[in-house]
Enzyme design. Structure first.
Site, PDB file in Angstrom:
ATOM      1  N   GLN A 121     -10.464  -2.581   1.940  1.00 52.84           N
ATOM      2  CA  GLN A 121      -9.995  -3.236   3.164  1.00 52.84           C
ATOM      3  C   GLN A 121     -10.021  -2.310   4.369  1.00 52.84           C
ATOM      4  OE1 GLN A 121      -6.047  -4.068   1.316  1.00 52.84           O
ATOM      5  NE2 GLN A 121      -5.234  -3.633   3.337  1.00 52.84           N
ATOM      6  N   ALA A 161       3.978   4.056   0.963  1.00 55.69           N
ATOM      7  CA  ALA A 161       4.688   4.594   2.133  1.00 55.69           C
ATOM      8  C   ALA A 161       5.762   3.587   2.518  1.00 55.69           C
ATOM      9  CB  ALA A 161       3.727   4.885   3.294  1.00 55.69           C
ATOM     10  N   ASP A 183       2.153  -9.287   8.883  1.00 58.13           N
ATOM     11  CA  ASP A 183       0.704  -9.462   8.794  1.00 58.13           C
ATOM     12  C   ASP A 183       0.443 -10.961   8.681  1.00 58.13           C
ATOM     13  OD1 ASP A 183      -0.349  -6.475   8.179  1.00 58.13           O
ATOM     14  OD2 ASP A 183       1.579  -6.822   7.210  1.00 58.13           O
ATOM     15  N   MET A 231       8.654  -2.556  11.670  1.00 58.98           N
ATOM     16  CA  MET A 231       8.444  -1.450  10.723  1.00 58.98           C
ATOM     17  C   MET A 231       7.033  -1.506  10.176  1.00 58.98           C
ATOM     18  SD  MET A 231      11.880  -0.676   8.760  1.00 58.98           S
ATOM     19  CE  MET A 231      13.408  -0.475   9.664  1.00 58.98           C
ATOM     20  N   HIS A 253       9.328  -3.331   3.520  1.00 57.42           N
ATOM     21  CA  HIS A 253       8.895  -3.595   2.144  1.00 57.42           C
ATOM     22  C   HIS A 253      10.102  -3.974   1.270  1.00 57.42           C
ATOM     23  CE1 HIS A 253       5.553  -0.655   3.303  1.00 57.42           C
ATOM     24  NE2 HIS A 253       4.890  -1.744   2.964  1.00 57.42           N
ATOM     25  N   MET A 287       0.837  -1.205   0.000  1.00 56.49           N
ATOM     26  CA  MET A 287       0.000   0.000   0.000  1.00 56.49           C
ATOM     27  C   MET A 287       0.873   1.257   0.000  1.00 56.49           C
ATOM     28  SD  MET A 287      -3.460  -0.836   2.023  1.00 56.49           S
ATOM     29  CE  MET A 287      -2.875  -0.550   3.682  1.00 56.49           C
ATOM     30  N   ALA A 341      11.909  -0.043   5.021  1.00 58.13           N
ATOM     31  CA  ALA A 341      12.880  -1.133   4.837  1.00 58.13           C
ATOM     32  C   ALA A 341      12.233  -2.515   4.889  1.00 58.13           C
ATOM     33  CB  ALA A 341      13.982  -1.017   5.890  1.00 58.13           C
TER      34      ALA A 341
END
Ligand code: AMP
Length: 297
Positions: free
Chosen positions: A68, A39, A157, A191, A44, A37, A42
């Site tokens: 969502q 923004a 997640d 993060m 990601h 999504m 590190a």
């Protein structure tokens, strides 16, 4: 598939993306795919690095998926930084960035939704009842567009990872799902794009999530097997920092079934969600695992 010749090629239109990636399945998993999504941080980028270990080309999508988010959640103020994200992607060697607009992903007349059943009911699903249906739907659309690929998702997640694994299996998507470790700040804070919401004082209190995980894991390592007492260890750290607990749960790492009595010696996942100020944060760890939780020295 040939390497996409233009590094950083852009594509905003679903149909053209499909044409551009067409045939990527022919050579097996030539494409690595990292849905996000935006923004970017590190964490990601660690998924991009993981995707590169599996595939020659890496595509990353940036889409703040409206379906969502529930009513009253942070869709409107979710952090957006397209220029910064594109620069990070360029430096990380992402081959293609997909940045669709909502009407491209959800064209007029769109009415199909994808959902799992039991996996989405507990943990985050309890306080965010529509969330995983939105996640499954957008990821199903993205998988259909990407075609055969290796898709990398973070264990940050964890419930989402388990749901996507199940969905990809159930719907025969030609996608191999890879789970990547939680990337943390040195002090242990997992993060998250939402960490940008935190004031300095809230950030300090947000450390209570990993502190709570650490306390429970220490107790587990010392032989504690009562789910209630393990949960209490974690809750104590959160309450000491005045975090508002959404849930602290101990579940089976394979199927997210909650343990309420004794926990086994293996496959035990502790997951937590808590509000620090207005910001809802999540974290988790496998109690029988050896993940570094920061701040241990
Ligand atoms: P998001 O942009 O927050 O939707 O996350 C996109 C992907 O990055 C998801 O697969 C997340 O699980 C993953 N991710 C987010 N934060 C982290 C982190 N700290 N470590 C590893 N993966 C992460």
């Amino acid at each position: 598939m040939d390497r996409i010749s233009e590094p950083q090629a852009f594509q905003r239109r679903c149909e053209e993306l499909r044409l551009q990636l067409g045939g990527s399945g022919a050579a097996g998993h030539a494409l690595g795919f990292v849905p996000t999504m935006g923004a970017l941080h590190a964490g990601h980028l660690s998924l991009v690095a993981e995707a590169k270990r599996h595939a020659r080309c890496v595509a990353l999508s940036i889409f703040v998926n409206p379906t969502q988010f529930g009513p009253g959640e942070d869709l409107d103020r979710y952090p957006r930084d397209m220029a910064g994200d594109l620069e990070l992607c360029r430096r990380a060697g992402v081959d293609l960035v997909f940045t669709p607009e909502a009407p491209s992903m959800y064209p007029p007349g769109d009415e199909t939704r994808v959902r799992t059943r039991t996996l989405a009911q507990g943990l985050c699903g309890r306080s965010r009842p529509e969330h995983f249906e939105g996640v499954c739907t957008v990821v199903a659309k993205l998988f259909a567009l990407a075609g055969p690929c290796v898709a990398v998702f973070g264990r940050k997640d964890y419930q989402q990872l388990k749901i996507i694994e199940r969905m990809a299996q159930d719907l025969w998507f030609p996608v191999k799902i890879v789970g990547a470790p939680i990337f943390r700040e040195l002090d242990g804070l997992a993060m998250s794009s939402r960490n940008r919401y935190l004031s300095a004082e809230e950030r300090a209190r947000a450390l209570s999530l990993c502190r709570g995980l650490r306390a429970a894991r220490d107790a587990f390592r010392s032989g504690e097997r009562s789910a209630e007492r393990l949960r209490a260890q974690c809750e104590e750290a959160l309450l000491a920092a005045s975090a508002r607990i959404d849930y602290v749960e101990i579940v089976d790492a394979r199927n997210l079934a909650p343990f309420t009595d004794q926990v086994p010696a293996q496959g035990v996942m502790l997951a937590v969600a808590a509000f620090v100020g207005k910001t809802r944060l999540i974290d988790n760890t496998q109690l029988d695992g050896d993940e570094a939780l920061g701040g241990e020295q």
